[in-house]
Design an enzyme around this catalytic site. Structure first.
Site, short mmCIF file in Angstrom:
data_model
loop_
_atom_site.label_atom_id
_atom_site.label_comp_id
_atom_site.label_asym_id
_atom_site.label_seq_id
_atom_site.Cartn_x
_atom_site.Cartn_y
_atom_site.Cartn_z
N LYS A 168 6.42 5.42 11.19
CA LYS A 168 5.43 6.48 11.05
C LYS A 168 6.03 7.85 11.38
O LYS A 168 5.62 8.87 10.85
CB LYS A 168 4.24 6.24 11.99
N HIS B 243 -7.09 2.57 2.59
CA HIS B 243 -6.68 1.33 1.92
C HIS B 243 -7.81 0.33 1.74
O HIS B 243 -7.65 -0.68 1.05
CB HIS B 243 -5.48 0.68 2.62
N GLY C 98 0.61 6.82 0.55
CA GLY C 98 0.89 7.90 1.51
C GLY C 98 2.08 8.76 1.16
O GLY C 98 3.05 8.32 0.54
N LEU D 84 0.87 -1.18 0.00
CA LEU D 84 0.00 0.00 0.00
C LEU D 84 0.90 1.23 0.00
O LEU D 84 1.58 1.52 0.98
CB LEU D 84 -0.92 -0.04 1.23
N ASN D 85 0.90 1.94 -1.13
CA ASN D 85 1.90 2.99 -1.37
C ASN D 85 1.23 4.33 -1.69
O ASN D 85 1.70 5.08 -2.52
CB ASN D 85 2.80 2.55 -2.55
N ILE E 70 3.61 -0.15 2.99
CA ILE E 70 4.98 -0.01 2.48
C ILE E 70 5.93 0.41 3.60
O ILE E 70 7.12 0.09 3.57
CB ILE E 70 5.05 0.99 1.30
N ASP E 71 5.41 1.09 4.64
CA ASP E 71 6.30 1.57 5.71
C ASP E 71 6.48 0.57 6.85
O ASP E 71 7.13 0.86 7.84
CB ASP E 71 5.83 2.92 6.25
#
Length: 517
Positions: free
Chosen positions: A404, A231, A125, A122-123, A260-261
């Site tokens: 984060k 998402h 952000g 999930l990219n 992704i993070d």
């Protein structure tokens, strides 16, 4: 019929109050009329916006508007809490499996298993929370390697080691797509096939009128009028992109989805074997990785049994009087890591049947121009209740390593971790399984650039339990922090921790400056 954009204000009625059940209206029929009218007005607004859309983008925009209208319909018609606290049931035995009981696959079976897997990151952000421009995934986090670099390294290592062809799929947003496409080109020589698709682009709505604030369908002309809707949009956007059908036709069976993070979210062969091996094959439609809560995770979503189905419970759904119960580590001992394993044909079936069900999250925001707006979002894990054979699996904390804030960045840059083929592995020299609790003052350490400027080198934190730093503080080279360390520089003061300093169970406050001479 009441006109919600103009007539409602003449009647001194705030439409959002009606929707949220705060307005004392003359009758239920009146409320229903207003709700119905809001949906009609929205359709009319979308029709106008579509007329401003360039022809090549019209079909995709139309699909996005249809998706938003469904979301809006749920938002405006659903009343009352999505969860009644007294109806929460105890998790059944076996609903959450133990990671320690997983079997590793036979080496000879690994290639075939990996060839049935798709890795999705999930990219969507941006790196704004850490003071960076562009996609978060291109922030350097370790040895000048970015989140994306590390992900590509991990998958390439798998493909080279086992001769497999695991693809990497990036779900971008309109905020991150252009920059990500530029970066992805550099991986052309790697043994990883990379696919991208965009999550939907939804209109922000005015809190008072509940109408879109956009004047045209173009993002470029008014960026603030649009947002990527969380998402939970993955399923529909993945289907609309055509990639779901492509992977099903290739014989792929599962997607491993993660943020992704989250640097701990690597492909796990034990979990893959659990899903694909032996008698288990095809039994599990949805597997959510959960891990034990600590004090740092009290707000994290958790798994509950509700109406005889597994369900994700987020803090936003909890009635105010039960928030403390929700945060209790004793009552709810696990939380969702957002590492999810989803059976592709099961996802395709529920999308085709229209039975996918995720709660609507209402996100209130205040724009710089003074406007109060609402974003309607959904969480990808909330779809768990729509799948047959849904389970949780309690994984080690090492599989949840999100970055984060710069607090997290300090941990992943430190000697706590070693880099192995794109994966961060906890050093065997660390005596405890848990990571230290780090709190850095946002005013001086919140932005990556400022954070890096304050460390001549990242301190040795192998024996650290807790670190709090506040104010104008800098660290020299080779500093070692152990136990509980609290460093507070009051306003106007500055503290320079000297090169080679060893701080163990220390509180440092006031003004400490080491001057060269």
């Amino acid at each position: 019929m009441v006109n919600t954009s103009k007539g409602a204000s003449a009647l001194h009625i705030n439409l959002s109050d009606v929707v949220f059940g705060h307005q004392r209206s003359p009758s239920m029929e009146f409320k229903e009329l207003i709700k119905k009218d809001a949906q009609v007005q929205l359709a009319q607004e979308f029709s106008k916006l579509l007329q401003t859309c360039p022809t090549p983008q019209k079909e995709a925009t139309q699909k996005e508007f249809e998706g938003f209208e469904k979301l809006f319909g749920r938002f405006i018609n659903e009343s009352g809490p999505s969860v009644e606290w007294d109806k929460i049931q105890r998790l059944p035995d076996g609903a959450v499996r133990k990671y320690s009981e997983l079997q590793q696959p036979e080496t000879s079976a690994i290639k075939d298993m990996l060839n049935k897997l798709v890795v999705v990151k999930l990219n969507g952000g941006l790196g704004t929370s850490m003071g960076c421009q562009g996609p978060k995934s291109i922030i350097p986090v370790r040895s000048d390697l970015t989140f994306l670099d590390l992900t590509v390294q991990q998958i390439e290592h798998l493909n080279k080691t086992y001769g497999s062809s695991v693809p990497l799929v990036l779900m971008n947003s309109f905020n991150t797509d252009e920059d990500t496409q530029k970066v992805v080109r550099k991986y052309q020589g790697f043994q990883v096939k990379i696919f991208t698709f965009n999550q939907s682009r939804y209109p922000r709505i005015n809190k008072e009128s509940l109408m879109p604030i956009a004047k045209t369908a173009g993002v470029e002309s008014d960026l603030e009028a649009w947002y990527p809707p969380g998402h939970g949009d993955f399923y529909l956007a993945f289907k609309n992109s055509g990639l779901l059908d492509i992977f099903l036709n290739q014989g792929k069976e599962y997607a491993f989805i993660s943020n992704i993070d989250n640097l701990g979210a690597t492909v796990d062969l034990g979990i893959l074997n659990f899903l694909l091996g032996g008698d288990n094959s095809n039994k599990f439609g949805f597997l959510m990785e959960v891990t034990d809560k600590t004090r740092a995770d009290v707000k994290g979503g958790t798994l509950i049994q509700y109406e005889d189905k597994l369900r994700l419970l987020e803090i936003a759904q909890v009635p105010k009087e039960h928030v403390d119960d929700f945060k209790s580590v004793k009552t709810f001992k696990i939380f969702n890591t957002n590492n999810l394993w989803i059976k592709l044909n099961a996802a395709n079936d529920i999308l085709n049947e229209g039975t996918i069900d995720m709660e609507v999250i209402i996100n209130h925001k205040h724009l710089d121009n003074g406007l109060n707006i609402i974003q309607l979002e959904q969480a990808v894990g909330a779809a768990i209740k729509s799948f047959n054979g849904a389970h949780g699996i309690n994984v080690p904390r090492s599989r949840f390593l999100p970055v984060k804030k710069t607090d997290d960045l300090l941990l992943v840059m430190s000697n706590l971790y070693r880099l192995q083929q794109g994966s961060l592995v906890m050093s065997p020299l660390r005596m405890f399984e848990t990571t230290p609790l780090v709190k850095l003052g946002p005013n001086h350490f919140g932005r990556v650039k400022e954070f890096l400027r304050r460390f001549a080198s990242i301190p040795d934190i192998m024996e650290l339990d807790h670190l709090t730093v506040s104010g104008d503080v800098t660290f020299g080279k080779g500093v070692s922090l152990k136990g509980t360390v609290i460093i507070i520089a009051n306003h106007g003061d500055r503290i320079d921790i000297p090169t080679g300093a060893i701080l163990e169970n220390k509180i440092v406050s006031g003004n400490l400056r080491i001057l060269d001479h």
